[in-house]
Design a protein around this motif. Structure first.
Motif, PDB file in Angstrom:
ATOM      1  N   THR A 231      -2.804  51.443  -7.553  1.00  0.00           N
ATOM      2  CA  THR A 231      -3.391  50.195  -8.044  1.00  0.00           C
ATOM      3  C   THR A 231      -3.864  50.334  -9.480  1.00  0.00           C
ATOM      4  O   THR A 231      -3.571  49.485 -10.337  1.00  0.00           O
ATOM      5  CB  THR A 231      -4.566  49.778  -7.140  1.00  0.00           C
ATOM      6  OG1 THR A 231      -4.115  49.675  -5.780  1.00  0.00           O
ATOM      7  CG2 THR A 231      -5.124  48.442  -7.578  1.00  0.00           C
ATOM      8  N   PHE A 281      -1.071  47.688  -2.196  1.00  0.00           N
ATOM      9  CA  PHE A 281      -1.788  46.869  -1.218  1.00  0.00           C
ATOM     10  C   PHE A 281      -1.202  47.057   0.175  1.00  0.00           C
ATOM     11  O   PHE A 281      -1.940  47.222   1.155  1.00  0.00           O
ATOM     12  CB  PHE A 281      -1.711  45.404  -1.648  1.00  0.00           C
ATOM     13  CG  PHE A 281      -2.287  44.440  -0.646  1.00  0.00           C
ATOM     14  CD1 PHE A 281      -3.644  44.195  -0.615  1.00  0.00           C
ATOM     15  CD2 PHE A 281      -1.479  43.785   0.268  1.00  0.00           C
ATOM     16  CE1 PHE A 281      -4.186  43.304   0.310  1.00  0.00           C
ATOM     17  CE2 PHE A 281      -2.003  42.897   1.190  1.00  0.00           C
ATOM     18  CZ  PHE A 281      -3.365  42.665   1.206  1.00  0.00           C
ATOM     19  N   THR A 284      -2.019  50.285   1.818  1.00  0.00           N
ATOM     20  CA  THR A 284      -3.378  50.275   2.371  1.00  0.00           C
ATOM     21  C   THR A 284      -3.422  49.597   3.731  1.00  0.00           C
ATOM     22  O   THR A 284      -3.993  50.138   4.685  1.00  0.00           O
ATOM     23  CB  THR A 284      -4.337  49.577   1.405  1.00  0.00           C
ATOM     24  OG1 THR A 284      -4.275  50.225   0.127  1.00  0.00           O
ATOM     25  CG2 THR A 284      -5.759  49.641   1.926  1.00  0.00           C
ATOM     26  N   ILE A 285      -2.842  48.408   3.839  1.00  0.00           N
ATOM     27  CA  ILE A 285      -2.923  47.717   5.130  1.00  0.00           C
ATOM     28  C   ILE A 285      -2.003  48.342   6.165  1.00  0.00           C
ATOM     29  O   ILE A 285      -2.169  48.087   7.358  1.00  0.00           O
ATOM     30  CB  ILE A 285      -2.609  46.214   4.977  1.00  0.00           C
ATOM     31  CG1 ILE A 285      -1.136  45.992   4.590  1.00  0.00           C
ATOM     32  CG2 ILE A 285      -3.512  45.557   3.982  1.00  0.00           C
ATOM     33  CD1 ILE A 285      -0.739  44.528   4.631  1.00  0.00           C
ATOM     34  N   ASP A 290      -9.685  48.797   8.209  1.00  0.00           N
ATOM     35  CA  ASP A 290     -10.301  47.752   7.387  1.00  0.00           C
ATOM     36  C   ASP A 290     -11.068  48.392   6.230  1.00  0.00           C
ATOM     37  O   ASP A 290     -12.295  48.486   6.242  1.00  0.00           O
ATOM     38  CB  ASP A 290     -11.234  46.907   8.248  1.00  0.00           C
ATOM     39  CG  ASP A 290     -11.527  45.558   7.600  1.00  0.00           C
ATOM     40  OD1 ASP A 290     -10.950  45.300   6.526  1.00  0.00           O
ATOM     41  OD2 ASP A 290     -12.305  44.781   8.161  1.00  0.00           O
ATOM     42  N   LYS A 292     -12.434  47.642   3.349  1.00  0.00           N
ATOM     43  CA  LYS A 292     -12.785  46.374   2.715  1.00  0.00           C
ATOM     44  C   LYS A 292     -12.856  46.483   1.207  1.00  0.00           C
ATOM     45  O   LYS A 292     -12.273  45.676   0.482  1.00  0.00           O
ATOM     46  CB  LYS A 292     -14.124  45.875   3.273  1.00  0.00           C
ATOM     47  CG  LYS A 292     -14.138  45.602   4.770  1.00  0.00           C
ATOM     48  CD  LYS A 292     -15.498  45.109   5.209  1.00  0.00           C
ATOM     49  CE  LYS A 292     -15.557  44.878   6.717  1.00  0.00           C
ATOM     50  NZ  LYS A 292     -15.384  46.135   7.467  1.00  0.00           N
ATOM     51  N   LEU A 295      -9.441  47.088  -0.429  1.00  0.00           N
ATOM     52  CA  LEU A 295      -8.583  45.912  -0.341  1.00  0.00           C
ATOM     53  C   LEU A 295      -9.085  44.794  -1.247  1.00  0.00           C
ATOM     54  O   LEU A 295      -8.282  44.097  -1.887  1.00  0.00           O
ATOM     55  CB  LEU A 295      -8.508  45.441   1.108  1.00  0.00           C
ATOM     56  CG  LEU A 295      -7.696  46.346   2.042  1.00  0.00           C
ATOM     57  CD1 LEU A 295      -7.950  45.991   3.493  1.00  0.00           C
ATOM     58  CD2 LEU A 295      -6.206  46.233   1.741  1.00  0.00           C
ATOM     59  N   GLN A 298      -8.025  45.715  -4.710  1.00  0.00           N
ATOM     60  CA  GLN A 298      -6.606  45.481  -4.918  1.00  0.00           C
ATOM     61  C   GLN A 298      -6.294  43.992  -5.071  1.00  0.00           C
ATOM     62  O   GLN A 298      -5.476  43.600  -5.922  1.00  0.00           O
ATOM     63  CB  GLN A 298      -5.809  46.081  -3.751  1.00  0.00           C
ATOM     64  CG  GLN A 298      -5.830  47.599  -3.730  1.00  0.00           C
ATOM     65  CD  GLN A 298      -5.188  48.179  -2.485  1.00  0.00           C
ATOM     66  OE1 GLN A 298      -5.225  47.575  -1.415  1.00  0.00           O
ATOM     67  NE2 GLN A 298      -4.608  49.360  -2.612  1.00  0.00           N
ATOM     68  N   ARG A 398      -4.234  43.512   9.394  1.00  0.00           N
ATOM     69  CA  ARG A 398      -3.092  43.215   8.521  1.00  0.00           C
ATOM     70  C   ARG A 398      -2.948  41.711   8.307  1.00  0.00           C
ATOM     71  O   ARG A 398      -2.687  41.252   7.192  1.00  0.00           O
ATOM     72  CB  ARG A 398      -1.818  43.781   9.142  1.00  0.00           C
ATOM     73  CG  ARG A 398      -1.799  45.296   9.232  1.00  0.00           C
ATOM     74  CD  ARG A 398      -0.561  45.798   9.925  1.00  0.00           C
ATOM     75  NE  ARG A 398      -0.529  47.248  10.018  1.00  0.00           N
ATOM     76  CZ  ARG A 398       0.426  47.939  10.614  1.00  0.00           C
ATOM     77  NH1 ARG A 398       1.422  47.291  11.192  1.00  0.00           N
ATOM     78  NH2 ARG A 398       0.387  49.251  10.637  1.00  0.00           N
ATOM     79  N   TRP A 401      -5.804  40.314   5.819  1.00  0.00           N
ATOM     80  CA  TRP A 401      -5.675  40.651   4.403  1.00  0.00           C
ATOM     81  C   TRP A 401      -4.369  40.134   3.823  1.00  0.00           C
ATOM     82  O   TRP A 401      -4.300  39.826   2.627  1.00  0.00           O
ATOM     83  CB  TRP A 401      -5.813  42.152   4.212  1.00  0.00           C
ATOM     84  CG  TRP A 401      -7.209  42.631   4.473  1.00  0.00           C
ATOM     85  CD1 TRP A 401      -7.654  43.329   5.557  1.00  0.00           C
ATOM     86  CD2 TRP A 401      -8.355  42.424   3.640  1.00  0.00           C
ATOM     87  NE1 TRP A 401      -9.001  43.570   5.455  1.00  0.00           N
ATOM     88  CE2 TRP A 401      -9.461  43.035   4.288  1.00  0.00           C
ATOM     89  CE3 TRP A 401      -8.558  41.794   2.422  1.00  0.00           C
ATOM     90  CZ2 TRP A 401     -10.735  43.022   3.743  1.00  0.00           C
ATOM     91  CZ3 TRP A 401      -9.828  41.786   1.877  1.00  0.00           C
ATOM     92  CH2 TRP A 401     -10.901  42.387   2.534  1.00  0.00           C
TER      93      TRP A 401
END
Length: 926
Positions: A231, A281, A284-285, A290, A292, A295, A298, A398, A401
């Motif tokens: 990122t 992103f 990550t998911i 989670d 947070k 995310l 990002q 998932r 987000w």
């Protein structure tokens, strides 16, 4: 030996409690106890020697130990001690020395296998028994062999094969402590019982693990550090690609912008950077945890890359209408009032008044920086309440987000600039989030389907679906505060924008109707009366002369839709037509995904009423009016929250699960011939979602910045308008170019930034033949002095892209103006020029500015009664709603009394509002 000990005054506190009885009392022998059995005593792992005393209090006469295997016949208590491990090269003396300062009984206890035995005399206290020094008890010295779990390998590093700790047992002799103040006989008796207190300690010796190479450790933790690294790398790459000097794979040359907009001038590295951030992103998911803060970071970075591109590239704020809104703020700061007669937007001055108050208090006079970064800040602000909305739906991590990412990627319509609609959209999202979070309600009905009627069976089946929303238990105090906040937010939106209050009211009414809110019907009536009273009493100057404009579009759904879609797909530039088609394509894709997501959730027995409601309620605005040809854009904007939630379900429709068998997602059991592996399907869904997001991100750049040729504002155009502001005393007029004279044409110049009350903006007709200046000259001749024509690059680009003017029209038009004998150029720059007449008649006078007030509210015979009824209704409905928060059951006697007052007052207030529309509107027509 006892006499010597008595003279020394030594006494064991542990033995004092254990051997409190007479010395000659017979003690029955206890069964032999192994070292492993002694490891599990109650006093194991205690924190001090006093704990050993407590443990020995429970040892009765029949619990005394026999001599252990070592041959020592001391009936000593035993404890277990964990000692840090050492390498095998160290001697046993070194290993024992490493624990000399450790409290024997202050360590934790485990039952483990014995590897080594030794006797350790604790330092610090001298042993008073010479016999024990002269003739120590020999300890067995077994040959330790490779035991299971011991981990002694051929390399001799002392570590277990499985990497676990190796435990050893050390037998520690505790010297007797000195006790003063006891009688001699008691000391002697106590010494006999406590000499050479022996503690057998099981030592857990952790072995050194093999040194793992740095590359291997990084590989193991890649899922933790790789997403933030990608990122940040993408963000740095993106900023450098856009801000660097134009060159190969870097920099932006604004002169290269064509019909596709800004994307035609962006370097390839900027696209790679955006894709890299989106990839980070999804990495990550993919972990399905989670995270947070990561995310959110990002999402903020992706928002910066997509919605902050123009601010990063251009030095001046884009979008011409933002300048007139800054002019409204300047007017309120200068005059201390608003004037609806100057502009209809002044009838809803809440946003402008708030900004004027803040800027004046902060001493800010130039809003250029605010205008430049408002689109980015607005979208970052939108994320906060939308993420709170996502926390109220029953969905996987998932899905939630990914819905937030979609909300960023498909918000291309550009209503986030410095404007009331951008401000009130954040209020709308906060309003919905509060209703769902603090006033959400879920009712599960398992009633059997009616025996007759397909529609009744279908409705009963839908009513029995599992709710797709969550509820939270909150206190009455919190709900009361949030109720007041809801009313304040609604009142702020009512005073700031024309459409947003109706969207908020529709969402609230729908949630109550679908049983997804615990609020009563009193609140919608209260809020509805607020918006009606504002229109009736505060916007008279606007609606009294625009009755047809206000109500003329009611019911004309197809006509309003045509003005928002078909009328916008025109022009001769084929590349710009792709921009318009890309916008419609994004709308079609997000709606299609929402439909697929809704069906997939229904197959899983989930009814997402709130999301479906947020998608459908804004469509009702088509039946109101065209809103200057922009009602379709506003409907799309307000439908985005529900559409993005349902679209995310197209890829991730499963429900979250917290059981051991299904820690990630709950997959419904369905009858089908082929059952794919759930893990495989989730991976495929993740890849499809990533591909969709990447495609939408590229489409976003086309749809959002496709009008950049004329929506971009250059510094030359701003300076041209500043010249006009400097020559508008006592008033002035600005002529802007249009292909067709019409009532709803917005100038494509940075207009109205200053002196909004002094300058009139008038249209002047131009022809595709730039040498044809007759309409321009005629307009000048009928205009008073201080009339200026602004010829700019933005106006020429608008005429070229949307009305088929030649590409060289701007250059030829300015050349014709320069060659005209009746005009003179008073300001010149590459992107803009200002012209006026060379001479005006001698008797020509500059008129005074327009009046700031109109006829005002003439009122009606029933107006005073209506104002009183409004106050009574608001108070009664608010008290009733507060009463329902405390007693959500049936209406109490007190509640019925309140309604007995509120209902007649409400009807009277509405009747007066209708009467005002009729009386004032009829008087204005006459």
């Amino acid at each position: 030996m006892k006499s010597e000990a008595a003279e020394a005054g030594e006494h064991s506190p542990a033995s004092e409690e254990t051997h409190a009885g007479p010395e000659d009392s017979p003690t029955p022998p206890a069964a032999p106890e192994s070292l492993e059995d002694r490891d599990s005593k109650d006093f194991e792992g205690s924190g001090s020697f006093g704990d050993l005393e407590d443990a020995e209090e429970n040892v009765g006469p029949g619990d005394q130990e026999k001599p252990d295997a070592s041959g020592d016949d001391d009936p000593s208590p035993t404890a277990v001690l964990r000692i840090p491990g050492h390498t095998h090269e160290e001697s046993s003396e070194d290993a024992i020395a490493s624990i000399m300062g450790t409290s024997v009984l202050g360590s934790s206890v485990t039952d483990s296998s014995v590897v080594d035995f030794s006797v350790v005399d604790l330092p610090g206290v001298a042993d008073d028994d010479p016999e024990s020094e002269a003739d120590p008890e020999p300890e067995p010295d077994p040959e330790p062999g490779p035991e299971p779990g011991s981990g002694s390998g051929e390399d001799g590093d002392g570590e277990g094969a499985d990497g676990e700790d190796v435990e050893a047992t050390a037998e520690v002799r505790l010297p007797a402590a000195r006790r003063a103040g006891l009688p001699g006989s008691a000391q002697k008796a106590d010494l006999d019982a406590t000499r050479n207190v022996r503690v057998s300690a099981s030592i857990s010796v952790p072995t050194l693990r093999p040194r793992v190479p740095l590359t291997e450790r990084l590989a193991r933790s890649a899922m933790a550090w790789l997403p933030p690294l990608l990122t940040v790398e993408g963000l740095i790459m993106y900023v450098l690609a856009l801000r660097a000097t134009p060159g190969p794979l870097r920099g932006v040359d604004l002169s290269h912008i064509d019909g596709l907009g800004l994307i035609s001038a962006l370097p390839a590295t900027s696209f790679v950077a955006i894709l890299l951030m989106i990839t980070a992103f999804f990495v990550t998911i993919a972990q399905n945890t989670d995270r947070k803060f990561l995310l959110l970071f990002q999402l903020a970075v992706i928002t910066f890359a997509l919605h902050g591109a123009a601010a990063l590239i251009e030095d001046t704020p884009r979008f011409h209408t933002a300048y007139v809104h800054a002019g409204f703020v300047e007017f309120i700061n200068r005059t201390g009032t608003s004037s609806p007669i100057l502009d209809a937007r002044f009838a809803w001055p809440g946003f402008f008044a708030l900004v004027a108050f803040v800027t004046k208090a902060a001493g800010v006079t130039d809003l250029t920086l605010v205008l430049r970064w408002t689109p980015l800040l607005s979208n970052l602000l939108y994320l906060l309440p939308f993420v709170l909305i996502l926390r109220q739906v029953v969905a996987t991590t998932r899905a939630r987000w990914f819905a937030a990412l979609l909300f960023i990627l498909v918000q291309w319509i550009g209503q986030d600039y410095f404007s009331p609609q951008g401000f009130t959209y954040a209020i709308y999202l906060a309003f919905v989030a509060i209703v769902l979070r603090w006033f959400g309600k879920v009712e599960v009905r398992d009633a059997a389907a009616p025996p007759k009627g397909r529609i009744r069976r279908l409705l009963a089946r839908l009513d029995g679906l599992a709710p797709g929303e969550l509820t939270h238990s909150t206190s009455v105090y919190d709900r009361s505060i949030m109720l007041i906040l809801l009313i304040v937010l609604f009142a702020t939106a009512t005073a700031s924008h024309q459409i947003t209050p109706f969207m908020m009211l529709g969402a609230l009414t729908g949630l109550i109707l679908l049983r997804r809110s615990s609020l009563s019907w009193a609140l919608p009536f209260l809020l509805g009366l607020i918006v009606l009273s504002w229109i009736s009493y505060q916007t008279v100057t606007f609606w009294s002369g625009h009755i047809e404009e206000l109500f003329g579009g009611l019911g004309r759904i197809l006509e309003n839709l045509q003005r928002n879609t078909g009328d916008r797909i025109e022009g001769s530039d084929s590349r710009h037509t792709l921009v318009l088609l890309a916008r419609l394509g994004i709308c079609a894709v997000i709606l299609l995904l929402a439909a697929v997501g809704l069906l997939r959730r229904l197959r899983r027995g989930v009814g997402d009423r709130a999301a479906l409601l947020l998608l459908c309620v804004p469509v009702l605005a088509l039946a109101l009016q065209s809103y200057g040809g922009e009602i379709g854009l506003r409907i799309y904007l307000f439908a985005l929250p529900g559409a993005c939630i349902l679209a995310a379900y197209a890829f991730f429709p499963n429900l979250p699960a917290g059981t051991a068998d299904a820690p990630e997602e709950a997959v419904p059991a369905r009858r089908r011939v082929i059952r794919l592996d759930p893990l495989l399907t989730r991976r495929i869904s993740l890849l499809l979602a990533a591909a969709c997001a990447m495609a939408l991100s590229m489409s976003f750049l086309i749809a959002r910045y496709g009008n950049e040729q004329f929506e971009r504002v250059s510094s030359d155009e701003v300076q041209a308008m500043h010249y006009v502001y400097g020559h508008d005393k006592p008033s002035g007029r600005v002529l802007f170019l249009v292909p067709i004279i019409g009532p709803e044409v917005t100038p494509t110049i940075p207009w109205g930034e200053r002196d909004f009350d002094k300058i009139e903006y008038q249209q002047v007709l131009v022809d595709k033949n730039p040498e044809q200046l007759s309409s321009v000259i005629d307009k000048f001749r009928v205009s008073p002095p201080n009339t200026y024509l602004v010829a700019s690059r933005g106006q020429a680009a608008y005429l070229q892209l949307n009305h088929g003017f030649p590409t060289d029209w701007s250059k030829r038009f300015r050349a014709a103006l320069d060659a005209s004998p009746e005009l003179k150029r008073v300001f010149d720059s590459p992107d803009a020029a200002v012209y006026t007449l060379k001479t005006y008649p001698k008797n020509a006078e500059i008129p005074q500015p327009r009046p700031l007030t109109g006829f005002g509210d003439r009122g009606s015979p029933m107006t005073p009664i209506g104002l009183g009824a409004l106050g009574v209704t608001w108070i009664a409905l608010f008290v009733y709603e507060m009463q329902k928060l405390r007693d959500p059951g049936r209406v109490s006697k007190r509640g019925r009394r309140i309604l007995f007052v509120a209902v007649p007052a409400f009807l009277l207030a509405v009747a007066v509002i209708v009467e005002r529309f009729i009386v004032i509107g009829f008087n204005q027509i006459q």
